[in-house]
Design an enzyme around this catalytic site. Structure first.
Site, PDB file in Angstrom:
ATOM      1  N   ASP A  85      53.798 -16.719  36.016  1.00  0.00           N
ATOM      2  CA  ASP A  85      54.954 -16.051  35.329  1.00  0.00           C
ATOM      3  C   ASP A  85      56.161 -16.308  35.709  1.00  0.00           C
ATOM      4  OD1 ASP A  85      56.475 -14.466  33.776  1.00  0.00           O
ATOM      5  OD2 ASP A  85      55.343 -12.521  34.235  1.00  0.00           O
TER       6      ASP A  85
ATOM      7  N   HIS B 142      53.728 -17.152  23.239  1.00  0.00           N
ATOM      8  CA  HIS B 142      54.589 -16.507  23.947  1.00  0.00           C
ATOM      9  C   HIS B 142      55.502 -17.545  24.550  1.00  0.00           C
ATOM     10  CE1 HIS B 142      56.678 -13.343  26.183  1.00  0.00           C
ATOM     11  NE2 HIS B 142      56.738 -14.012  27.390  1.00  0.00           N
TER      12      HIS B 142
END
Length: 429
Positions: free
Chosen positions: A241, A337
Site C-alpha cells: 500500500d 482500485h
C-alpha cells in the site's frame, strides 16, 4: 557516549528523598541513555523480586531505531516528509468553554516547546512522567493542525482558508460525529511505543484547562528492520500500500503537497503548510479474506505477493491499462482500485499518504474492528482527496470491503522557525 550510570549510595551517604528527587529531575532523558539496569530493580518485602534484579552493566550505544532524531524546527512541520513510523497516535482536541485566541496561542506555544524537547530526546519541561527517560528520540515527530471550528471559537473566521470548507458526503461514509473533526489536531509518530505514548501524555497534560480531548486513535506500522530490505508497507488486507505515493524528487511534488510561500489564494499564514485528511477506514476483513488471492488481486489491480501491476513487471512498473487477456477482457478491470486512483486518471490529483493500521479489538460476534487510519497530505483537498474519493465513490471494487467511520480535515501550517511556535503567524498576525 560516556558512562553516566549512578553509583550505589551507602546508608551513611545516601541523599535525603527531596534532594534525590531534585537530582533526578535535573537529568534529561538523553543524559540517562545507557543507565537502564545500572542500579537494578528489586520490589516486594523480604527480598521478593518482581521479574529480576538487573546486574550493573556498562552503557551501550543506542540501536539505530532509538538514536534517530527528527528536527522540530524547519520549513515544514515534522511528520509529513518522514517515512512511516511504527507507532502513532492521532488526537483531536476541542477548546474548552471560555477559551479563545489568547488561550489557544498559549497552548500552541506550550505544545511547540514540549514537542521540540521530546523530539530531541529530552524530558518535558514540567512534570515529566519518566515513561521514556531511558529511550532515545526514536524518530519521534509531532504535528499540529487547525480544524474548521477552531476559527469561530477564536474569532478568526476571516482568516479561515477556503480549502478548509467541510468535505462533501460520500456513499461509503458511515461517520461517527463524536470521532470526527475537532478544533485542534495532533499527530504523533515514533518507532518506539513508549516514546509515542510519552509524547501523547505530555501534550494532553499541557492542554490543561484550555482544551479537552475530543477523540483519539492509535495505529501501527511494521517496525524498522523487520524485513530484510526496505519496502513499501503492507496494510491489514495484506496488500502492498503506497506504491504510487508522490516523491519529494518529483518536479511537481511541492506544488501538489504544500501551499506555496507566495502567489497563493491561501492566507499567508499557511505558507509552506499542507492540508491533511484523516479517515478511520474499517476493513471488512472477514468478507475480504473469503476471496481467493486471484479475486483479491482483481479488486486491487496488483499482485499481492510483490505489489506489481497485473500486467507484469515489478512494483514500480507502469500499468498497461489497455492490455487484455485471451478472452479479450481487460487484465486490470475498469473498477480496480489501483486503476481508479491513478493520478493520470484523476486530472493529476495526488496525495501523499502516511497511514497507520489500527486494531481496536473485536465486536461481540468476533468481527475484527480493524483497518486503516488514512492520513493524506495535499496542497488543496478539493483537488486532491475529494477528486479521487468522488471517483472511487462511483465504482471502486474495493468499496464493498471497507467502511469510512470517522473523518477530519485540518489546516497544518508550515514549520516553526527557531524561537517561534506552530501557528504563531495565525494567532499573533
Amino acid at each position: 557516549m560516556p558512562d553516566q550510570s549512578l553509583p550505589e549510595a551507602s546508608p551513611s551517604t545516601a541523599p535525603d528523598a527531596p534532594s534525590q528527587a531534585r537530582a533526578d529531575r535535573g537529568l534529561s532523558r538523553r543524559a540517562l541513555l545507557g543507565t537502564a539496569g545500572a542500579t537494578g530493580l528489586v520490589l516486594g518485602a523480604a527480598g521478593g523480586a518482581v521479574g529480576y534484579a538487573a546486574a550493573p552493566a556498562p552503557a551501550t550505544p543506542l540501536a539505530s531505531v532509538g538514536s534517530e532524531q527528527v528536527t522540530f524546527h524547519g520549513k515544514h512541520q515534522p511528520g509529513i516528509l518522514q517515512g512511516l513510523q511504527a507507532h502513532g497516535h492521532l488526537v483531536a482536541f476541542d477548546l474548552t468553554p471560555g477559551a479563545g485566541r489568547t488561550e489557544a496561542a498559549a497552548l500552541l506555544r506550550r505544545w511547540s516547546g514540549t514537542a521540540r524537547r521530546l523530539m530531541a530526546g529530552e524530558a518535558a519541561a514540567h512534570g515529566d512522567t519518566d515513561v521514556a527517560r531511558d529511550a532515545g528520540p526514536s524518530s519521534l515527530t509531532v504535528t499540529f493542525g487547525f480544524g474548521h471550528s477552531f476559527f469561530a471559537r477564536t474569532g478568526l473566521e476571516k482568516r479561515r482558508p477556503v480549502a478548509l470548507d467541510p468535505l462533501p458526503a460520500f456513499s461509503s461514509d458511515h461517520l461517527d460525529a463524536r470521532r470526527s473533526n475537532g478544533d485542534l489536531w495532533v499527530q504523533i509518530g515514533a518507532n518506539d511505543a513508549l516514546v509515542a505514548f510519552h509524547a501523547l501524555r505530555a501534550l494532553q497534560k499541557d492542554a490543561g484547562g484550555a482544551a479537552r480531548v475530543r477523540w483519539q486513535m492509535n495505529g501501527f506500522n511494521r517496525s524498522p528492520g523487520a524485513t530484510p530490505h526496505p519496502m513499501t508497507a503492507r496494510n491489514l488486507m495484506g496488500q502492498v500500500d503506497g506504491t504510487r505515493n508522490p516523491k519529494p524528487s518529483d518536479a511537481d511534488f511541492d506544488r501538489r503537497i504544500f501551499v506555496p510561500a507566495s502567489g497563493s489564494a491561501d492566507p499567508a499564514w499557511m505558507a509552506n503548510g499542507s492540508y491533511v485528511v484523516v479517515r478511520r477506514i474499517r476493513m471488512l476483513l472477514d468478507d475480504w479474506e473469503r476471496l481467493s488471492r486471484a479475486a483479491q488481486e482483481q479488486v486491487i489491480g496488483r499482485r499481492k505477493a510483490d505489489g506489481a501491476p497485473l500486467t507484469g513487471g515489478t512494483e514500480t512498473a507502469e500499468m498497461d491499462l489497455e492490455k487484455t487477456d485471451a478472452n479479450g477482457d481487460l487484465v486490470i478491470p475498469l473498477n480496480a482500485h489501483a486503476r481508479i486512483t491513478r493520478p493520470d486518471q484523476n486530472g493529476g490529483a495526488a496525495m501523499l499518504r502516511r497511514p497507520f493500521s489500527y486494531h481496536d479489538g473485536f465486536d461481540a460476534d468476533g468481527t475484527p474492528d480493524a483497518g486503516l487510519l488514512f492520513v493524506c497530505w495535499q496542497a488543496d483537498p478539493l483537488r486532491g482527496f475529494v477528486t479521487v474519493q468522488r471517483k472511487l465513490d462511483r465504482g471502486d471494487a474495493l468499496s464493498r470491503f471497507i467502511r469510512h467511520e470517522a473523518s477530519g480535515l485540518f489546516a497544518v501550517p508550515g514549520g516553526a522557525a527557531e524561537g517561534e511556535y506552530v501557528g504563531q503567524a495565525l494567532l499573533e498576525g
